[in-house]
Design a protein around this motif. Sequence first.
Motif, mmCIF file in Angstrom:
data_model
loop_
_atom_site.group_PDB
_atom_site.id
_atom_site.type_symbol
_atom_site.label_atom_id
_atom_site.label_comp_id
_atom_site.label_asym_id
_atom_site.label_seq_id
_atom_site.Cartn_x
_atom_site.Cartn_y
_atom_site.Cartn_z
ATOM 1 N N TRP A 87 67.294 -3.764 -90.465
ATOM 2 C CA TRP A 87 66.847 -3.969 -88.864
ATOM 3 C C TRP A 87 67.031 -2.432 -89.430
ATOM 4 O O TRP A 87 65.518 -2.298 -88.056
ATOM 5 C CB TRP A 87 67.477 -3.889 -87.868
ATOM 6 N N LEU A 88 67.598 -1.558 -89.023
ATOM 7 C CA LEU A 88 67.077 0.555 -88.354
ATOM 8 C C LEU A 88 66.018 0.880 -89.610
ATOM 9 O O LEU A 88 65.301 1.493 -88.864
ATOM 10 C CB LEU A 88 68.548 0.939 -88.889
ATOM 11 N N LEU A 89 65.360 0.023 -90.361
ATOM 12 C CA LEU A 89 65.040 0.735 -91.965
ATOM 13 C C LEU A 89 64.207 0.152 -91.493
ATOM 14 O O LEU A 89 62.873 1.009 -91.233
ATOM 15 C CB LEU A 89 65.508 0.171 -93.039
ATOM 16 N N ASN A 90 63.876 -0.986 -90.606
ATOM 17 C CA ASN A 90 62.523 -1.204 -90.100
ATOM 18 C C ASN A 90 61.673 -1.085 -89.100
ATOM 19 O O ASN A 90 61.140 -0.736 -88.923
ATOM 20 C CB ASN A 90 62.460 -3.078 -89.968
ATOM 21 N N MET A 91 62.513 -0.957 -88.228
ATOM 22 C CA MET A 91 61.963 0.296 -87.136
ATOM 23 C C MET A 91 61.586 0.885 -87.035
ATOM 24 O O MET A 91 60.967 2.020 -86.484
ATOM 25 C CB MET A 91 63.997 -0.194 -85.881
ATOM 26 N N LEU A 92 62.431 1.772 -88.312
ATOM 27 C CA LEU A 92 61.998 3.878 -88.150
ATOM 28 C C LEU A 92 60.504 3.396 -89.156
ATOM 29 O O LEU A 92 59.815 3.809 -89.117
ATOM 30 C CB LEU A 92 63.047 3.665 -89.558
ATOM 31 N N GLY A 128 68.857 7.852 -82.653
ATOM 32 C CA GLY A 128 68.619 8.467 -81.955
ATOM 33 C C GLY A 128 68.188 6.631 -81.554
ATOM 34 O O GLY A 128 68.151 6.798 -80.467
ATOM 35 N N LEU A 129 67.034 6.772 -82.224
ATOM 36 C CA LEU A 129 66.497 5.658 -82.395
ATOM 37 C C LEU A 129 67.102 3.920 -82.046
ATOM 38 O O LEU A 129 66.509 3.451 -81.090
ATOM 39 C CB LEU A 129 65.291 5.519 -83.333
ATOM 40 N N ALA A 130 68.003 3.579 -82.371
ATOM 41 C CA ALA A 130 68.973 2.745 -82.226
ATOM 42 C C ALA A 130 69.334 2.336 -81.225
ATOM 43 O O ALA A 130 69.217 1.923 -80.054
ATOM 44 C CB ALA A 130 70.052 2.849 -83.330
ATOM 45 N N SER A 131 69.899 4.031 -80.527
ATOM 46 C CA SER A 131 70.218 4.109 -78.956
ATOM 47 C C SER A 131 69.374 3.976 -78.138
ATOM 48 O O SER A 131 69.235 3.198 -77.028
ATOM 49 C CB SER A 131 70.786 5.321 -79.074
ATOM 50 N N GLU A 132 68.012 3.952 -78.446
ATOM 51 C CA GLU A 132 66.540 3.728 -77.902
ATOM 52 C C GLU A 132 66.539 2.650 -77.591
ATOM 53 O O GLU A 132 66.156 1.652 -76.682
ATOM 54 C CB GLU A 132 65.649 4.771 -77.882
ATOM 55 N N LEU A 133 67.197 1.684 -78.525
ATOM 56 C CA LEU A 133 66.025 0.088 -78.784
ATOM 57 C C LEU A 133 67.803 -0.288 -78.304
ATOM 58 O O LEU A 133 67.863 -1.764 -78.192
ATOM 59 C CB LEU A 133 65.800 -0.207 -80.042
ATOM 60 N N GLY A 134 68.313 0.103 -77.867
ATOM 61 C CA GLY A 134 69.953 -1.161 -77.489
ATOM 62 C C GLY A 134 70.972 -1.102 -78.639
ATOM 63 O O GLY A 134 71.687 -1.993 -77.828
ATOM 64 N N GLN A 135 70.690 -0.198 -79.291
ATOM 65 C CA GLN A 135 71.846 -0.885 -80.267
ATOM 66 C C GLN A 135 73.247 0.213 -80.828
ATOM 67 O O GLN A 135 72.045 1.507 -80.260
ATOM 68 C CB GLN A 135 71.008 -1.122 -81.536
ATOM 69 N N ALA A 139 74.126 3.094 -84.137
ATOM 70 C CA ALA A 139 74.442 2.610 -85.157
ATOM 71 C C ALA A 139 75.821 3.036 -85.829
ATOM 72 O O ALA A 139 76.298 4.508 -85.613
ATOM 73 C CB ALA A 139 73.412 2.969 -85.593
ATOM 74 N N SER A 140 77.031 2.380 -86.406
ATOM 75 C CA SER A 140 77.834 3.283 -86.634
ATOM 76 C C SER A 140 77.426 3.412 -87.706
ATOM 77 O O SER A 140 76.792 4.613 -88.886
ATOM 78 C CB SER A 140 78.574 1.795 -86.527
ATOM 79 N N ALA A 141 79.018 4.848 -88.070
ATOM 80 C CA ALA A 141 78.744 5.456 -89.543
ATOM 81 C C ALA A 141 78.493 4.412 -90.697
ATOM 82 O O ALA A 141 77.540 4.523 -91.249
ATOM 83 C CB ALA A 141 80.124 6.387 -89.277
ATOM 84 N N ALA A 142 79.246 3.197 -90.954
ATOM 85 C CA ALA A 142 78.754 2.365 -92.251
ATOM 86 C C ALA A 142 77.186 2.222 -92.119
ATOM 87 O O ALA A 142 76.449 2.362 -93.175
ATOM 88 C CB ALA A 142 79.582 1.425 -92.309
ATOM 89 N N VAL A 143 76.636 1.947 -91.055
ATOM 90 C CA VAL A 143 75.090 1.462 -90.901
ATOM 91 C C VAL A 143 74.340 2.180 -91.074
ATOM 92 O O VAL A 143 73.189 2.302 -92.312
ATOM 93 C CB VAL A 143 75.027 1.027 -90.167
ATOM 94 N N LEU A 144 74.631 3.795 -91.307
ATOM 95 C CA LEU A 144 73.745 4.596 -91.395
ATOM 96 C C LEU A 144 74.074 5.289 -92.839
ATOM 97 O O LEU A 144 73.315 5.956 -93.221
ATOM 98 C CB LEU A 144 74.432 6.626 -90.633
ATOM 99 N N GLU A 145 75.837 5.077 -93.210
ATOM 100 C CA GLU A 145 75.625 5.621 -94.815
ATOM 101 C C GLU A 145 74.477 4.025 -95.445
ATOM 102 O O GLU A 145 74.665 4.965 -97.085
ATOM 103 C CB GLU A 145 77.163 4.822 -95.050
ATOM 104 N N ARG A 149 59.144 0.330 -97.343
ATOM 105 C CA ARG A 149 56.967 0.124 -96.439
ATOM 106 C C ARG A 149 56.557 -0.767 -95.843
ATOM 107 O O ARG A 149 56.027 -1.004 -94.937
ATOM 108 C CB ARG A 149 56.401 0.735 -97.439
ATOM 109 N N THR A 150 57.339 -2.978 -96.356
ATOM 110 C CA THR A 150 56.742 -3.496 -96.258
ATOM 111 C C THR A 150 57.445 -3.728 -94.132
ATOM 112 O O THR A 150 56.611 -4.385 -93.686
ATOM 113 C CB THR A 150 57.809 -4.929 -96.696
ATOM 114 N N GLY A 151 58.565 -3.015 -94.121
ATOM 115 C CA GLY A 151 59.041 -3.141 -92.465
ATOM 116 C C GLY A 151 59.546 -4.530 -92.645
ATOM 117 O O GLY A 151 60.195 -4.949 -91.473
ATOM 118 N N MET A 152 60.026 -5.262 -93.991
ATOM 119 C CA MET A 152 60.544 -6.491 -93.503
ATOM 120 C C MET A 152 61.614 -6.602 -94.109
ATOM 121 O O MET A 152 62.275 -7.171 -94.904
ATOM 122 C CB MET A 152 59.807 -7.860 -93.975
ATOM 123 N N LEU A 153 62.565 -5.794 -94.911
ATOM 124 C CA LEU A 153 63.780 -5.500 -95.538
ATOM 125 C C LEU A 153 65.473 -6.595 -94.534
ATOM 126 O O LEU A 153 65.156 -6.933 -93.357
ATOM 127 C CB LEU A 153 64.737 -4.318 -95.288
#
Length: 296
Positions: free
Chosen positions: A64-69, A119-126, A128-134, A154-158
Amino acid sequence: MTGSGHTKTDDGGALAVGAGRLYGLPPSEFTVERNAWAGDARANGNAELAGKIRALPKPSTAAWLLNMLVIHRRAEIDGLLEVGVELRQAQADLDQGTMRRLSKERRVLLAALLTTGRGLASELGQRASAAVLEDVEETLRAATSDAWATAAVRTGMLTRALSADGWGAADLSGAVAVPVSHAGQPDAAAGPTVPLPADKTRAAAQRKAALAVKSADEAEAALAGIRDRAAGLTLERSALAARLTELRNLVAEAARDLAAADREAVGLSREEEAAARTAASARSAADRAGARLMGR
């Protein structure tokens, strides 16, 4: 997304467009919106499309975070992926100098994107834990190593995070919600092709070059760690040297005070002896005077 009136004749396009919107939603809204969309398709008489929609998996937090990026920070993602394209070409050309330069640039861009992602996850109300960022970092590394993984990101649909085997090949099974072909790029869901016999030597060279870049990255990271520890030890040594100087000054001051006290004690001892002699002499004189007085 509901009430769109999809028909059987546009299943492919409808599914791709709708999934693109669906995977841009907050995680808390995904399941409700997916089911509502599927219900809408079924109500419009398209049970096949409804089944495909219901089969769309909810993305992992990292996906989800990758899609948001990709959606909200596309320029930064494209910048990193372009470095990946150049790095793969440098590996194919066995250009060691360019590989080192691009590997360093990739590390800088990756670090910046992880900060951006947090920062983006925080802006979107989520959160991002260390495991997620890994997982995000591992996916982006895979995307810079493998053209198929690049297309998938690049699809934004992972639907899940990606990983590479260290030589560039990424496992993409079930990683993209809807296969989308990009002009000039491989289909994100098709997976890598097997090199033709004539390409085997080049493929082996690419693997060797990738392994060399990985080794260089690890060596540079180890060197950076050693330098950090050396800098820390230098600061610690400076602090200890300053403390030692302070303690030596205190010892010297105490020695001076002790010597002064000793001199004062000697002086007092001499004064005491002189006073005792004076007192004894005075007492003797007083006794003699008393005796004379009694003799009269």
